[in-house]
Design a protein around this motif. Structure first.
Motif, PDB file in Angstrom:
ATOM      1  N   SER A 190     -56.371 -37.118  -2.037  1.00  0.00           N
ATOM      2  CA  SER A 190     -56.959 -38.410  -1.713  1.00  0.00           C
ATOM      3  C   SER A 190     -56.960 -39.312  -2.932  1.00  0.00           C
ATOM      4  O   SER A 190     -56.800 -38.844  -4.074  1.00  0.00           O
ATOM      5  CB  SER A 190     -58.399 -38.243  -1.190  1.00  0.00           C
ATOM      6  N   ARG A 191     -57.126 -40.589  -2.655  1.00  0.00           N
ATOM      7  CA  ARG A 191     -57.214 -41.614  -3.704  1.00  0.00           C
ATOM      8  C   ARG A 191     -56.010 -41.528  -4.656  1.00  0.00           C
ATOM      9  O   ARG A 191     -54.872 -41.482  -4.209  1.00  0.00           O
ATOM     10  CB  ARG A 191     -58.542 -41.504  -4.455  1.00  0.00           C
ATOM     11  N   HIS A 192     -56.245 -41.500  -5.954  1.00  0.00           N
ATOM     12  CA  HIS A 192     -55.160 -41.604  -6.926  1.00  0.00           C
ATOM     13  C   HIS A 192     -54.383 -40.299  -7.098  1.00  0.00           C
ATOM     14  O   HIS A 192     -53.343 -40.295  -7.759  1.00  0.00           O
ATOM     15  CB  HIS A 192     -55.728 -42.006  -8.296  1.00  0.00           C
ATOM     16  N   HIS A 193     -54.882 -39.222  -6.544  1.00  0.00           N
ATOM     17  CA  HIS A 193     -54.279 -37.914  -6.765  1.00  0.00           C
ATOM     18  C   HIS A 193     -53.202 -37.616  -5.714  1.00  0.00           C
ATOM     19  O   HIS A 193     -53.261 -38.075  -4.585  1.00  0.00           O
ATOM     20  CB  HIS A 193     -55.362 -36.834  -6.732  1.00  0.00           C
ATOM     21  N   GLY A 194     -52.214 -36.807  -6.119  1.00  0.00           N
ATOM     22  CA  GLY A 194     -51.215 -36.321  -5.172  1.00  0.00           C
ATOM     23  C   GLY A 194     -50.200 -37.337  -4.718  1.00  0.00           C
ATOM     24  O   GLY A 194     -49.546 -37.150  -3.687  1.00  0.00           O
ATOM     25  N   LEU A 195     -50.018 -38.419  -5.477  1.00  0.00           N
ATOM     26  CA  LEU A 195     -49.050 -39.461  -5.130  1.00  0.00           C
ATOM     27  C   LEU A 195     -47.789 -39.308  -5.970  1.00  0.00           C
ATOM     28  O   LEU A 195     -47.844 -38.864  -7.121  1.00  0.00           O
ATOM     29  CB  LEU A 195     -49.645 -40.853  -5.361  1.00  0.00           C
ATOM     30  N   SER A 196     -46.651 -39.702  -5.401  1.00  0.00           N
ATOM     31  CA  SER A 196     -45.392 -39.677  -6.142  1.00  0.00           C
ATOM     32  C   SER A 196     -44.622 -40.970  -5.901  1.00  0.00           C
ATOM     33  O   SER A 196     -44.771 -41.623  -4.864  1.00  0.00           O
ATOM     34  CB  SER A 196     -44.528 -38.476  -5.717  1.00  0.00           C
ATOM     35  N   PHE A 197     -43.813 -41.322  -6.878  1.00  0.00           N
ATOM     36  CA  PHE A 197     -43.005 -42.548  -6.866  1.00  0.00           C
ATOM     37  C   PHE A 197     -41.581 -42.147  -6.499  1.00  0.00           C
ATOM     38  O   PHE A 197     -40.865 -41.546  -7.303  1.00  0.00           O
ATOM     39  CB  PHE A 197     -43.070 -43.191  -8.252  1.00  0.00           C
ATOM     40  N   LEU A 198     -41.174 -42.461  -5.260  1.00  0.00           N
ATOM     41  CA  LEU A 198     -39.902 -41.998  -4.714  1.00  0.00           C
ATOM     42  C   LEU A 198     -38.902 -43.145  -4.571  1.00  0.00           C
ATOM     43  O   LEU A 198     -39.291 -44.289  -4.317  1.00  0.00           O
ATOM     44  CB  LEU A 198     -40.131 -41.353  -3.341  1.00  0.00           C
ATOM     45  N   LEU A 199     -37.611 -42.818  -4.695  1.00  0.00           N
ATOM     46  CA  LEU A 199     -36.535 -43.789  -4.518  1.00  0.00           C
ATOM     47  C   LEU A 199     -35.828 -43.478  -3.205  1.00  0.00           C
ATOM     48  O   LEU A 199     -35.265 -42.386  -3.039  1.00  0.00           O
ATOM     49  CB  LEU A 199     -35.550 -43.724  -5.689  1.00  0.00           C
ATOM     50  N   VAL A 200     -35.862 -44.432  -2.278  1.00  0.00           N
ATOM     51  CA  VAL A 200     -35.400 -44.200  -0.912  1.00  0.00           C
ATOM     52  C   VAL A 200     -34.257 -45.149  -0.568  1.00  0.00           C
ATOM     53  O   VAL A 200     -34.431 -46.376  -0.627  1.00  0.00           O
ATOM     54  CB  VAL A 200     -36.552 -44.409   0.095  1.00  0.00           C
ATOM     55  N   PRO A 201     -33.076 -44.635  -0.190  1.00  0.00           N
ATOM     56  CA  PRO A 201     -32.000 -45.528   0.283  1.00  0.00           C
ATOM     57  C   PRO A 201     -32.370 -46.104   1.642  1.00  0.00           C
ATOM     58  O   PRO A 201     -32.873 -45.391   2.518  1.00  0.00           O
ATOM     59  CB  PRO A 201     -30.788 -44.603   0.361  1.00  0.00           C
ATOM     60  N   MET A 202     -32.117 -47.405   1.832  1.00  0.00           N
ATOM     61  CA  MET A 202     -32.522 -48.074   3.068  1.00  0.00           C
ATOM     62  C   MET A 202     -31.541 -47.870   4.212  1.00  0.00           C
ATOM     63  O   MET A 202     -31.888 -48.072   5.377  1.00  0.00           O
ATOM     64  CB  MET A 202     -32.709 -49.565   2.816  1.00  0.00           C
ATOM     65  N   ASP A 203     -30.311 -47.482   3.916  1.00  0.00           N
ATOM     66  CA  ASP A 203     -29.297 -47.314   4.958  1.00  0.00           C
ATOM     67  C   ASP A 203     -29.429 -45.927   5.580  1.00  0.00           C
ATOM     68  O   ASP A 203     -28.630 -45.015   5.305  1.00  0.00           O
ATOM     69  CB  ASP A 203     -27.900 -47.523   4.366  1.00  0.00           C
ATOM     70  N   GLN A 204     -30.444 -45.760   6.420  1.00  0.00           N
ATOM     71  CA  GLN A 204     -30.676 -44.498   7.123  1.00  0.00           C
ATOM     72  C   GLN A 204     -31.014 -44.805   8.582  1.00  0.00           C
ATOM     73  O   GLN A 204     -32.181 -44.790   8.974  1.00  0.00           O
ATOM     74  CB  GLN A 204     -31.809 -43.699   6.463  1.00  0.00           C
ATOM     75  N   PRO A 205     -30.017 -45.138   9.385  1.00  0.00           N
ATOM     76  CA  PRO A 205     -30.261 -45.498  10.788  1.00  0.00           C
ATOM     77  C   PRO A 205     -31.035 -44.400  11.510  1.00  0.00           C
ATOM     78  O   PRO A 205     -30.737 -43.215  11.374  1.00  0.00           O
ATOM     79  CB  PRO A 205     -28.847 -45.651  11.365  1.00  0.00           C
ATOM     80  N   GLY A 206     -32.047 -44.824  12.267  1.00  0.00           N
ATOM     81  CA  GLY A 206     -32.871 -43.875  12.993  1.00  0.00           C
ATOM     82  C   GLY A 206     -33.989 -43.295  12.164  1.00  0.00           C
ATOM     83  O   GLY A 206     -34.924 -42.695  12.710  1.00  0.00           O
TER      84      GLY A 206
END
Length: 398
Positions: A190-206
């Motif tokens: 919860s809150r500030h813990h357990g978060l990650s900064f991810l890089l996601v490609p947008m070209d993912q149909p569906g």
């Protein structure tokens, strides 16, 4: 304080002017002034081509090499970065579609990313080839970013993570190639813990759906983005360290970026002043005093931004800057319609039921700036940050 530029800056300014004069021609010149706040939908295709032109000229990633990253187009001091911003605004060049990648994602990778991540992503941004959007805010986590509920679980088949959840108010998501996403990778955290900064490609149909949000100005710069098991192959800063990375990124929204923004504000103020002079509203002593006050406050914001260039640590500078420009821009929008009187409330003379209603410049400015004290962290949140983190005052009861 001395805010003057040196001989090297003057030579750099001449180089910038010569390049812009030679390249801001034809269809690029025709797109001058398009794509600003409230109008980011304008001319995206030609502005994207202009982004690649800037990349070929070496004008994306100024100053990246100052940090030893080695992936920017050229070395440039802070004052030279200011010179570039000033000259770019002076010729009213098209608004940048690569701002998020260049000014937010790239410095974050330089500070927190691996060498492999820097080598993969920075050159593509510097060439103008890949556009980015920011996946932070959610319906239940706007100014209170620690309330993020978008979740990411390990992708056992491909490695990386599978991301599921919703982001909102995502600028330019409909055009972006990539999105950096703050997601919860530790179940039950919860809150500030357990978060990650991810890089996601947008070209993912569906797997990714982008839905435009129609604003009261009639445009749709912002979007909802829905992730349904979308793949993310990269974590920046290590799993579980997303809060520190996210806060580091938000601290980058100052300095040269703030000065670029203020140059645009100055152009808007000039147009409001001209409208006041042409329409006779400048003879009203109250309106005249407000115009002078807007000008004086803009100069103060500029000096403050110059003073805090390169500042480090939790100085509160980003929150102070946000409070200053948010309120200033909102007041400018109000002033833009007030000086026109009743005419500001009506449409064009040739409007008919068969013709779509188009806001004029002052109306669009007024409506769009209503959001300035809310998005990017509301005024209330900025004041809390200054009080608690900078002044050391007791935390607000939760």
């Amino acid at each position: 304080m001395d805010f003057t530029f040196g001989p090297d800056d003057a030579a750099f300014r001449e180089e910038v002017r010569a390049w812009l004069e030679a390249h801001l021609v034809g269809e690029y010149a025709a797109a001058a002034g398009t794509g600003g706040p409230g109008s980011e939908h304008e001319g995206v295709a030609i502005r994207r081509a202009w982004e690649r032109e800037l990349g070929r000229g070496g004008w994306i990633g100024l100053g990246w090499d100052n940090h030893g990253a080695g992936h920017g187009n050229r070395h440039a001091s802070l004052t030279q970065q200011v010179v570039w911003a000033e000259e770019y605004a002076r010729v009213n060049a098209p608004a940048r579609v690569g701002h998020i990648g260049e000014n937010l994602l790239a410095p974050t990778l330089i500070a927190y990313g691996t060498q492999a991540q820097q080598q993969r992503f920075l050159p593509a941004v510097a060439r103008g080839d890949e556009l980015w959007c920011q996946g932070y805010s959610e319906p239940g986590a706007g100014s209170d970013l620690a309330g993020v509920r978008t979740a990411a679980v390990p992708d056992k088949g491909r490695g990386g993570h599978r991301v599921t959840g919703q982001k909102i108010w995502t600028s330019l998501a409909q055009h972006a190639d990539w999105c950096f996403v703050l997601a919860r990778t530790e179940p039950g955290s919860s809150r500030h813990h357990g978060l990650s900064f991810l890089l996601v490609p947008m070209d993912q149909p569906g797997r990714i759906e982008v839905r435009p949000i129609r604003q009261m100005s009639g445009t749709s710069e912002f979007n909802e983005v829905f992730f349904d098991g979308a793949h993310a192959g990269d974590v920046v800063g290590g799993e579980g360290n997303g809060w520190a990375v996210a806060m580091g990124l938000l601290a980058l929204e100052r300095g040269v970026s703030t000065l670029v923004q203020q140059i645009g504000f100055a152009a808007e103020l000039d147009r409001v002043v001209r409208a006041a002079v042409d329409g006779g509203a400048v003879t009203d002593p109250i309106l005249r005093e407000r115009l002078v006050r807007q000008w004086a406050e803009l100069q103060t914001m500029r000096w403050n931004a110059l003073r805090t260039l390169g500042s480090t640590g939790d100085s509160g500078a980003p929150s102070v800057a946000k409070l200053l420009w948010g309120g200033w821009h909102k007041r400018l929008g109000e002033l833009a319609v007030e000086i026109r009187g009743a005419a500001a409330a009506v449409g064009p003379d040739d409007w008919s039921a068969q013709t779509p209603y188009e806001l004029d410049e002052a109306q669009r400015l007024f409506l769009f700036t209503r959001s300035d004290t809310i998005y990017g962290g509301s005024d209330e949140i900025q004041r809390n940050i200054i009080a608690e983190r900078v002044l050391g005052l007791p935390r607000e009861p939760r």
